[in-house]
Design an enzyme around this catalytic site. Structure first.
Site, PDB file in Angstrom:
ATOM      1  N   ASP A  27     -27.967  -7.921  12.030  1.00  0.00           N
ATOM      2  CA  ASP A  27     -26.488  -7.882  11.281  1.00  0.00           C
ATOM      3  C   ASP A  27     -26.792  -6.795  10.263  1.00  0.00           C
ATOM      4  OD1 ASP A  27     -23.772  -8.256  10.619  1.00  0.00           O
ATOM      5  OD2 ASP A  27     -24.234 -10.366   9.921  1.00  0.00           O
ATOM      6  N   ASP A 121     -21.755  -3.851  14.785  1.00  0.00           N
ATOM      7  CA  ASP A 121     -22.923  -3.971  13.569  1.00  0.00           C
ATOM      8  C   ASP A 121     -23.675  -5.159  13.873  1.00  0.00           C
ATOM      9  OD1 ASP A 121     -20.662  -5.705  13.008  1.00  0.00           O
ATOM     10  OD2 ASP A 121     -21.042  -5.457  10.898  1.00  0.00           O
ATOM     11  N   GLU A 122     -23.421  -5.850  14.931  1.00  0.00           N
ATOM     12  CA  GLU A 122     -24.429  -6.935  15.215  1.00  0.00           C
ATOM     13  C   GLU A 122     -24.719  -7.361  16.557  1.00  0.00           C
ATOM     14  OE1 GLU A 122     -23.075 -11.191  14.245  1.00  0.00           O
ATOM     15  OE2 GLU A 122     -21.027 -10.332  14.087  1.00  0.00           O
TER      16      GLU A 122
END
Length: 377
Positions: A27, A121-122
């Protein structure tokens, strides 16, 4: 992280390690805001919000400096400004974020083909058999985080465990720029210590309902039978039962494509009043908006799902003239869909909101009041 102690008398259901899998959840830390601070040195150390600046704009991401003032994603821009007068607003640059995300996923691919993106983003990574032949998932996570920092100038937090549920919880444990490892023999005790509000899928309304039942932690939740949880929380009860026992058999699924973003809640006590229903729709709308912001998505279709106490279920949907992604607008549309169904003759046991017909995010993800009025004429 030190080894947690297991609760006395509890069978270590998780000790098998979910078939020996090694899962990492990566993350990125305050991704959009961190990219902006990286690209503009004048923003470093300052409270930054990425998002719309209009009166009805919404915060897509907040830097850690802004978070100390209580600024969060999916928050109305006007409220964020009041909470932090020195807040610097930056218009989102989704193409830049997508390019950085592609760079990061390129790093992932050097270690494994089993990559399940959740947003820009993860992602989950299954590194049980990795390309580098590295023995431990912990070392894989260390190397990935180091490569991300070296190649992008950004930091990432990682959770390492034997299943997706715990890995995702662990990645949030030592943020920002942290690494948390939960081994199979530690899973039950790790879950036992967590407040139920930390469990994914437990929103504020559900957390409050659990607390009224005396369920405050994972340990409290694990003392509940499957039947009791099903009675209180419907189909979510089975998820809560397994999660409290650190069980999650879901595999990492590469190339997962999200077709919609939804959130629904089953209520401990049936809802009757408009204020209760509106509050539930707001919670679901905020959850949907957070996911939309993280994935840089917006949707043109908003739908609601309503289930009465007799289990009769209705759905209503509206397709709008332009894509939306902010909580206020999603709730406004949801309330308009709910209005013809009010007042409710029977109690409502489940209510949810879904955003679909998804596309890429735009600089200003707002439908005007005039457009909404036309949409419902």
């Amino acid at each position: 992280m030190g080894r947690p102690e297991q609760l006395p008398g509890e069978e270590d259901i998780a000790a098998s390690g979910e078939g020996g899998r090694k899962i990492i959840h990566i993350d990125m830390d305050a991704f959009y805001a961190s990219v902006e601070q990286r690209d503009d040195p004048a923003l470093k150390g300052r409270p930054v919000a990425v998002g719309g600046t209009r009166e009805r704009g919404v915060v897509a991401a907040a830097s850690y400096e802004a978070r100390t003032y209580g600024v969060r994603s999916a928050m109305a821009s006007a409220l964020a400004r009041r909470m932090c007068p020195d807040l610097v607003f930056v218009r989102p640059r989704f193409e830049v974020y997508r390019e950085v995300s592609r760079q990061i996923h390129g790093i992932f691919a050097e270690f494994t083909d089993l990559i399940e993106p959740l947003s820009l983003d993860e992602a989950y990574l299954d590194v049980t058999d990795n390309h580098q032949g590295i023995v431990t998932a912990t070392e894989v996570a260390r190397q990935i985080r180091a490569r991300i920092r070296e190649e992008t100038g950004l930091t990432a937090s990682a959770g390492v465990s034997y299943n997706k549920f715990i890995a995702k919880l662990a990645s949030d444990h030592n943020k920002p720029d942290g690494l948390c490892v939960v081994r199979p023999e530690q899973g039950l005790a790790f879950i036992a210590r967590l407040a139920v509000g930390r469990f994914h899928g437990v929103g504020p309304v559900t957390a409050t309902r659990m607390e009224k039942l005396g369920i405050h932690t994972g340990a409290d939740l694990r003392r509940c039978s499957r039947e009791f949880l099903a009675q209180q929380f419907g189909k979510s009860g089975d998820y809560f039962y397994l999660a409290a026992r650190a069980i999650d058999h879901r595999p990492v699924r590469p190339d997962r494509v999200r077709k919609s973003i939804g959130s629904e809640n089953t209520f401990f006590q049936d809802l009757f009043t408009h204020d209760e229903l509106a509050a539930a729709l707001l919670e679901s709308s905020e959850t949907v908006a957070r996911h939309a912001a993280r994935t840089a998505k917006a949707g043109r279709t908003v739908s609601i799902k309503l289930r009465y106490s007799d289990f009769r279920t209705l759905t209503r949907a509206k397709t709008l003239p332009a894509p939306v992604s902010d909580a206020a607008t999603i709730q406004q549309v949801a309330l308009a869909l709910l209005a013809p169904l009010e007042p409710v003759e029977q109690g409502v046991r489940l209510l949810g909101v879904t955003l679909s017909n998804l596309g890429e995010g735009e600089e200003e993800l707002v439908v005007t009041a005039e457009q909404l009025a036309l949409a419902f004429e």
